[in-house]
Design a protein around this motif. Structure first.
Motif, PDB file in Angstrom:
ATOM      1  N   LYS A 114       0.833  -1.206   0.000  1.00  0.00           N
ATOM      2  CA  LYS A 114       0.000   0.000   0.000  1.00  0.00           C
ATOM      3  C   LYS A 114       0.867   1.256   0.000  1.00  0.00           C
ATOM      4  O   LYS A 114       0.555   2.235  -0.680  1.00  0.00           O
ATOM      5  CB  LYS A 114      -0.949  -0.005   1.195  1.00  0.00           C
ATOM      6  N   GLU A 115       1.960   1.235   0.755  1.00  0.00           N
ATOM      7  CA  GLU A 115       2.877   2.386   0.779  1.00  0.00           C
ATOM      8  C   GLU A 115       3.573   2.563  -0.567  1.00  0.00           C
ATOM      9  O   GLU A 115       3.786   3.694  -1.017  1.00  0.00           O
ATOM     10  CB  GLU A 115       3.899   2.238   1.900  1.00  0.00           C
ATOM     11  N   VAL A 116       3.927   1.467  -1.206  1.00  0.00           N
ATOM     12  CA  VAL A 116       4.545   1.544  -2.536  1.00  0.00           C
ATOM     13  C   VAL A 116       3.563   2.178  -3.520  1.00  0.00           C
ATOM     14  O   VAL A 116       3.937   3.059  -4.304  1.00  0.00           O
ATOM     15  CB  VAL A 116       4.998   0.150  -3.034  1.00  0.00           C
ATOM     16  N   GLU A 117       2.304   1.752  -3.469  1.00  0.00           N
ATOM     17  CA  GLU A 117       1.287   2.317  -4.356  1.00  0.00           C
ATOM     18  C   GLU A 117       1.103   3.814  -4.087  1.00  0.00           C
ATOM     19  O   GLU A 117       1.026   4.622  -5.015  1.00  0.00           O
ATOM     20  CB  GLU A 117      -0.039   1.579  -4.178  1.00  0.00           C
ATOM     21  N   THR A 118       1.047   4.183  -2.810  1.00  0.00           N
ATOM     22  CA  THR A 118       0.921   5.596  -2.452  1.00  0.00           C
ATOM     23  C   THR A 118       2.116   6.388  -2.971  1.00  0.00           C
ATOM     24  O   THR A 118       1.957   7.479  -3.527  1.00  0.00           O
ATOM     25  CB  THR A 118       0.810   5.748  -0.919  1.00  0.00           C
ATOM     26  N   SER A 119       3.298   5.829  -2.814  1.00  0.00           N
ATOM     27  CA  SER A 119       4.514   6.483  -3.277  1.00  0.00           C
ATOM     28  C   SER A 119       4.487   6.667  -4.797  1.00  0.00           C
ATOM     29  O   SER A 119       4.843   7.737  -5.309  1.00  0.00           O
ATOM     30  CB  SER A 119       5.738   5.656  -2.863  1.00  0.00           C
ATOM     31  N   GLU A 120       4.065   5.640  -5.512  1.00  0.00           N
ATOM     32  CA  GLU A 120       3.977   5.737  -6.976  1.00  0.00           C
ATOM     33  C   GLU A 120       2.963   6.797  -7.388  1.00  0.00           C
ATOM     34  O   GLU A 120       3.205   7.568  -8.328  1.00  0.00           O
ATOM     35  CB  GLU A 120       3.618   4.380  -7.572  1.00  0.00           C
ATOM     36  N   LEU A 140       2.104   9.449  -5.628  1.00  0.00           N
ATOM     37  CA  LEU A 140       2.691  10.753  -5.335  1.00  0.00           C
ATOM     38  C   LEU A 140       3.739  11.146  -6.371  1.00  0.00           C
ATOM     39  O   LEU A 140       3.825  12.314  -6.760  1.00  0.00           O
ATOM     40  CB  LEU A 140       3.292  10.756  -3.929  1.00  0.00           C
ATOM     41  N   ARG A 141       4.531  10.176  -6.812  1.00  0.00           N
ATOM     42  CA  ARG A 141       5.523  10.464  -7.864  1.00  0.00           C
ATOM     43  C   ARG A 141       4.841  10.915  -9.147  1.00  0.00           C
ATOM     44  O   ARG A 141       5.282  11.863  -9.800  1.00  0.00           O
ATOM     45  CB  ARG A 141       6.392   9.234  -8.136  1.00  0.00           C
ATOM     46  N   ALA A 142       3.768  10.228  -9.523  1.00  0.00           N
ATOM     47  CA  ALA A 142       3.036  10.596 -10.735  1.00  0.00           C
ATOM     48  C   ALA A 142       2.438  11.986 -10.585  1.00  0.00           C
ATOM     49  O   ALA A 142       2.485  12.798 -11.521  1.00  0.00           O
ATOM     50  CB  ALA A 142       1.945   9.569 -11.021  1.00  0.00           C
ATOM     51  N   GLN A 143       1.888  12.270  -9.414  1.00  0.00           N
ATOM     52  CA  GLN A 143       1.307  13.587  -9.155  1.00  0.00           C
ATOM     53  C   GLN A 143       2.386  14.667  -9.220  1.00  0.00           C
ATOM     54  O   GLN A 143       2.182  15.729  -9.819  1.00  0.00           O
ATOM     55  CB  GLN A 143       0.652  13.565  -7.775  1.00  0.00           C
ATOM     56  N   LEU A 144       3.531  14.399  -8.630  1.00  0.00           N
ATOM     57  CA  LEU A 144       4.638  15.346  -8.657  1.00  0.00           C
ATOM     58  C   LEU A 144       5.109  15.584 -10.092  1.00  0.00           C
ATOM     59  O   LEU A 144       5.367  16.723 -10.488  1.00  0.00           O
ATOM     60  CB  LEU A 144       5.791  14.835  -7.793  1.00  0.00           C
ATOM     61  N   LYS A 145       5.192  14.524 -10.872  1.00  0.00           N
ATOM     62  CA  LYS A 145       5.591  14.647 -12.282  1.00  0.00           C
ATOM     63  C   LYS A 145       4.606  15.539 -13.026  1.00  0.00           C
ATOM     64  O   LYS A 145       5.004  16.415 -13.796  1.00  0.00           O
ATOM     65  CB  LYS A 145       5.659  13.266 -12.933  1.00  0.00           C
ATOM     66  N   ASP A 146       3.307  15.343 -12.773  1.00  0.00           N
ATOM     67  CA  ASP A 146       2.287  16.177 -13.413  1.00  0.00           C
ATOM     68  C   ASP A 146       2.447  17.639 -13.005  1.00  0.00           C
ATOM     69  O   ASP A 146       2.341  18.545 -13.840  1.00  0.00           O
ATOM     70  CB  ASP A 146       0.882  15.697 -13.044  1.00  0.00           C
ATOM     71  N   TYR A 147       2.701  17.880 -11.714  1.00  0.00           N
ATOM     72  CA  TYR A 147       2.888  19.252 -11.242  1.00  0.00           C
ATOM     73  C   TYR A 147       4.111  19.905 -11.882  1.00  0.00           C
ATOM     74  O   TYR A 147       4.085  21.077 -12.235  1.00  0.00           O
ATOM     75  CB  TYR A 147       3.019  19.297  -9.721  1.00  0.00           C
TER      76      TYR A 147
END
Length: 115
Positions: free
Chosen positions: A73-79, A81-88
């Protein structure tokens, strides 16, 4: 990485910990305080299950499954967040380019107006 101590002098750090009522000698590259912290977390999770009536072995298996569940679940959350950060970052870059273009247009219009 933390492992059971199997002997040999190439092991960096060795620490005794108690998990589920059993003492284990573990080896790790990390500081002993970190190994103790991890072991304490596992022990607390297992102890909760043992207190609820599970056998030690069943509690250890269920603890492993629960910790794996937390991990994935933490790995999924991290992924996510990374995708969201990339979009930002992409959006920020796009807005920065638009701003640069608008400043050029403003400068051109000022020169045109003043001429």
């Amino acid at each position: 990485m933390i492992n059971f101590k199997t002997g040999g002098s190439d092991m960096k750090k060795s620490v005794e910990v108690m998990i589920g009522g059993h003492i284990y000698r573990l080896i790790a590259d990390e500081d002993t305080s970190y190994t103790r912290k991890v072991s304490s977390y596992v022990n607390n999770k297992a102890s909760e299950l043992i207190e609820n009536g599970l056998s030690s072995s069943d509690a250890m298996v269920l603890t492993a499954v629960n910790l794996a569940d937390e991990y994935f679940k933490e790995v999924e959350t991290s992924e996510n967040l990374r995708a969201q950060l990339k979009d930002y970052i992409e959006e920020s870059s796009r807005v920065k380019s638009e701003l640069t273009e608008l400043r050029r247009e403003l400068s051109r219009l000022k020169k045109e107006y003043l001429a």
